[in-house]
Design a protein around this motif. Structure first.
Motif, short mmCIF file in Angstrom:
data_model
loop_
_atom_site.label_atom_id
_atom_site.label_comp_id
_atom_site.label_asym_id
_atom_site.label_seq_id
_atom_site.Cartn_x
_atom_site.Cartn_y
_atom_site.Cartn_z
N ILE A 165 -17.86 38.33 25.77
CA ILE A 165 -16.79 37.08 26.21
C ILE A 165 -17.17 35.92 25.55
N GLY A 166 -15.90 35.42 24.74
CA GLY A 166 -16.13 34.13 24.08
C GLY A 166 -15.51 32.79 25.17
N ALA A 167 -16.45 32.21 25.88
CA ALA A 167 -15.77 31.09 27.05
C ALA A 167 -16.11 29.86 26.31
N ALA A 168 -17.05 30.05 25.34
CA ALA A 168 -17.36 28.60 24.65
C ALA A 168 -16.33 27.72 24.36
N ALA A 169 -16.06 26.46 24.24
CA ALA A 169 -15.18 25.76 23.55
C ALA A 169 -15.67 25.56 22.03
N VAL A 170 -15.66 26.43 21.06
CA VAL A 170 -16.25 26.12 19.94
C VAL A 170 -15.47 25.15 18.95
N ALA A 171 -16.13 24.46 18.24
CA ALA A 171 -15.24 23.42 17.29
C ALA A 171 -14.40 24.37 16.48
N ASP A 172 -13.31 23.95 16.13
CA ASP A 172 -12.60 24.62 15.07
C ASP A 172 -12.86 23.97 13.80
N ARG B 30 -13.31 24.25 8.25
CA ARG B 30 -13.09 25.21 9.36
C ARG B 30 -14.53 25.47 9.77
N ALA B 31 -14.67 25.44 11.09
CA ALA B 31 -16.05 26.19 11.65
C ALA B 31 -15.70 27.81 11.66
N PRO B 32 -16.86 28.42 11.58
CA PRO B 32 -16.87 30.08 11.64
C PRO B 32 -16.05 30.25 12.99
N ASP B 33 -14.98 31.27 12.85
CA ASP B 33 -14.29 31.74 14.24
C ASP B 33 -15.38 32.76 14.76
N ILE B 34 -16.34 32.58 15.75
CA ILE B 34 -16.99 33.58 16.23
C ILE B 34 -16.35 34.70 16.88
N LEU B 35 -15.53 34.34 17.83
CA LEU B 35 -14.48 35.62 18.55
C LEU B 35 -13.88 36.56 17.72
N ALA B 36 -13.31 35.94 16.50
CA ALA B 36 -12.58 36.89 15.65
C ALA B 36 -13.75 37.70 14.58
N VAL C 73 -13.66 39.79 24.50
CA VAL C 73 -12.62 39.06 25.47
C VAL C 73 -12.64 37.48 24.94
N GLY C 74 -11.45 36.86 24.85
CA GLY C 74 -11.32 35.47 24.53
C GLY C 74 -10.83 34.63 25.74
N PHE C 75 -10.90 33.27 25.43
CA PHE C 75 -10.37 32.47 26.48
C PHE C 75 -9.24 31.61 25.53
N ALA C 76 -8.26 31.20 25.98
CA ALA C 76 -7.39 30.39 25.43
C ALA C 76 -7.04 29.03 26.16
N ALA C 77 -7.26 27.85 25.60
CA ALA C 77 -6.93 26.73 26.49
C ALA C 77 -5.69 26.22 25.75
N GLU C 78 -4.74 26.22 26.63
CA GLU C 78 -3.51 25.61 25.80
C GLU C 78 -2.66 24.36 26.66
N ASP D 130 -0.19 35.56 21.54
CA ASP D 130 -0.14 35.44 20.06
C ASP D 130 -1.74 35.70 19.65
N LYS D 131 -2.57 34.84 20.27
CA LYS D 131 -4.04 34.84 20.05
C LYS D 131 -4.46 35.88 20.30
N LEU D 132 -4.08 36.89 21.16
CA LEU D 132 -4.62 38.06 21.56
C LEU D 132 -4.41 39.01 20.31
N ARG E 296 -3.66 38.28 17.21
CA ARG E 296 -4.20 37.72 15.94
C ARG E 296 -5.51 38.09 15.93
N LYS E 297 -6.53 37.72 16.97
CA LYS E 297 -7.83 38.10 16.75
C LYS E 297 -8.22 39.34 17.17
N ARG E 298 -7.19 40.25 17.43
CA ARG E 298 -7.55 41.71 18.10
C ARG E 298 -8.32 41.64 19.13
N1 CTP Z 1 -13.62 30.42 19.42
C1 CTP Z 1 -14.66 30.92 18.55
N2 CTP Z 1 -14.92 30.51 17.67
C2 CTP Z 1 -14.26 29.19 17.04
C3 CTP Z 1 -13.28 28.50 17.77
C4 CTP Z 1 -12.76 29.51 18.98
O1 CTP Z 1 -15.37 32.12 18.83
N3 CTP Z 1 -14.82 28.23 15.97
C5 CTP Z 1 -13.33 31.24 20.40
C6 CTP Z 1 -13.32 30.46 22.01
O2 CTP Z 1 -14.65 30.72 22.28
C7 CTP Z 1 -12.24 31.19 22.76
C8 CTP Z 1 -11.32 31.40 21.73
O3 CTP Z 1 -11.76 31.45 20.49
O4 CTP Z 1 -12.85 32.52 23.27
C9 CTP Z 1 -10.53 30.03 21.80
O5 CTP Z 1 -9.62 29.82 20.71
P1 CTP Z 1 -8.85 28.42 20.39
O6 CTP Z 1 -9.75 27.79 19.77
O7 CTP Z 1 -8.12 28.10 21.30
O8 CTP Z 1 -7.86 29.40 19.39
P2 CTP Z 1 -7.59 29.40 17.86
O9 CTP Z 1 -7.40 30.71 17.56
O10 CTP Z 1 -8.51 28.37 17.17
O11 CTP Z 1 -6.07 28.74 17.79
P3 CTP Z 1 -5.48 27.25 17.96
O12 CTP Z 1 -6.87 26.35 18.02
O13 CTP Z 1 -4.56 27.02 16.89
O14 CTP Z 1 -4.98 27.02 19.65
#
Ligand code: CTP
Length: 414
Positions: A276-283, A307-313, A325-330, A340-342, A344-346
């Motif tokens: 479960i990726g509940a962290a607000a990771v830096a993009d 870009r920081a690594p996308d851990i969830l993807a 499982v991901g979180f989306a803060a919109e 769309d995120k569901l 895109r990140k499979r």
């Molecule tokens: N996440 C992650 N690694 C990152 C950024 C986000 O693992 N570098 C994970 C968060 O833990 C959360 C989900 O992705 O579960 C949130 O995605 P978000 O950052 O909102 O979505 P993006 O795909 O980056 O889209 P956008 O920022 O354009 O909304």
């Protein structure tokens, strides 16, 4: 992994009874729990013994009642630490205002408070007190603190009180408490499941004293970790910098940056069943971190970010991926963006919420929209602890559903 259905409801219940007129109802509660097959060990506070005698509870529970931290003979038979380990559930009914305060401040000044502090079992409380005592800001602050730590509150109910007043503060009836104990969520639907969850913000350093971060408090992720533990999961919580205590029974790994979080997540992936990726990771993060403090030498300073690594993807892309499982803060178009995120990140499941200056971040309550490839469920605005429990119940359903749907491996030809 142990199948959920084979996991029995808690059989060893430590029932704490504190001082209040509702203590007499606890005798009926013992009877009902035993009817369901539970072993019940009663621990009374000194104040409770002023309302009902230990002999009453000994008769209904069939076990000697414990009242004293300093009772040598009883401690020799089962010390307070063994008592804490023995319990599969600690249930305190009635829980007085004084007991809530003592538990919230971590006191260990009697046997019951010490046992609550020492146990890794879920702690549930059924408060009972005068309505003004319940409404008092001090009691409400204690309740919020306990909720943040994963303690579950049953009630109180509203109605006529022993003191003659009418309002919120009545203990739930024995039958209602018993029903809550044996409700499906305590069937431990994630028993034996290895679950890894991230929570909180990350910090991306600009120089030795400054960083880029966000407003995540980690409360939702920590509440989900505690709810997953209560559902029987073996939980690893990988957390960014937050000011929250570790839920008892949860393994915690602290990190600062997205890169460290990525590393710890992948180190924990071997054998993980759920991520479960509940962290607000830096993009985005600074392209480089200055080795010395950046001085104000010019009127303008441009930051260069990458870009920081996308851990969830990256987890979802693993060959042997866990249920992801991901979180989306919109801020806009919550459902469309989250769906769309569901895709895109499979992901297997996404929990979406609307964020803004007054929503979700650093608040005690929240609401979530859960989406999966062919379904959705809305969870209403409620405390993060209650919301986390509902979220875990849906997650467990989806997890078992996808496991069932997964095609069986063909037998290997000999
Ligand atoms: N996440 C992650 N690694 C990152 C950024 C986000 O693992 N570098 C994970 C968060 O833990 C959360 C989900 O992705 O579960 C949130 O995605 P978000 O950052 O909102 O979505 P993006 O795909 O980056 O889209 P956008 O920022 O354009 O909304």
């Amino acid at each position: 992994m142990i199948e959920a259905a084979s996991q029995p409801s808690p059989r060893r219940i430590l029932l704490g009874v504190t001082g209040g007129i509702a203590a007499y109802k606890a005798a009926e509660l013992v009877r009902r729990l035993r009817e369901r097959g539970a072993e019940v060990q009663v621990v009374m506070t000194a104040a409770a013994t002023r309302f009902v005698t230990p002999l009453t509870f000994q008769a209904v529970s069939g076990r000697p009642v414990r009242t004293d931290l300093w009772d040598d003979a009883a401690e020799a038979a089962m010390g307070h630490i063994e008592l804490a380990r023995w319990a599969e559930l600690v249930l305190v009914a009635p829980a007085s205002a004084d007991f809530l305060a003592r538990l919230a401040t971590g006191r260990a000044d009697d046997l019951l408070a010490t046992t609550c502090l020492a146990t890794v079992a879920p702690v549930w409380l059924a408060p009972a007190m005068n309505r003004s005592m319940w409404a008092n800001a001090a009691t409400q602050a204690n309740v919020a603190t306990l909720g943040d730590r994963g303690v579950r509150l049953l009630g109180p109910a509203s109605g006529e009180q022993a003191c003659g007043e009418t309002g919120e503060g009545r203990m739930l009836e024995a039958e209602e408490i018993c029903a809550a104990v044996y409700a499906t969520e305590l069937q431990r639907p994630l028993a034996g499941v290895r679950l890894v969850i991230t929570a909180g913000p990350t910090r991306e350093p600009l120089d030795p004293v400054r960083f880029i971060s966000n407003r995540s408090s980690g409360k939702m992720g920590f509440a989900v970790a505690a709810a997953a533990r209560d559902a029987g999961a073996v939980v690893t919580l990988i957390s960014g910098p937050v000011a929250l205590p570790t839920p008892p029974g949860v393994r915690r790994v602290d990190v600062e940056t997205a890169a460290q979080m990525y590393q710890e997540v992948h180190a924990a992936m071997a054998g993980a069943d759920v991520y479960i990726g509940a962290a607000a990771v830096a993009d985005y993060r600074p392209t480089c971190c200055a080795s010395n403090k950046i001085k104000k030498t010019s009127d303008r300073l441009d930051l260069s970010l990458e870009r920081a690594p996308d851990i969830l993807a990256s987890v979802a892309a693993l060959d042997r991926r866990p249920f992801t499982v991901g979180f989306a803060a919109e801020t806009t178009d919550v459902e469309r963006n989250a769906r769309d995120k569901l895709a895109r990140k499979r992901l297997d499941l996404i929990a979406a919420n609307e964020v803004g200056s007054d929503r979700a971040f650093d608040r005690e309550d929240n609401a979530l929209l859960l989406l999966w490839p062919d379904g959705r469920r809305e969870l209403s605005l409620q405390s993060k602890a209650d919301l986390a429990r509902e979220f875990i119940a849906v997650l467990a359903e989806r997890y078992h559903e996808t496991r069932r749907a997964r095609p069986k491996l063909a037998p290997v030809a000999s």
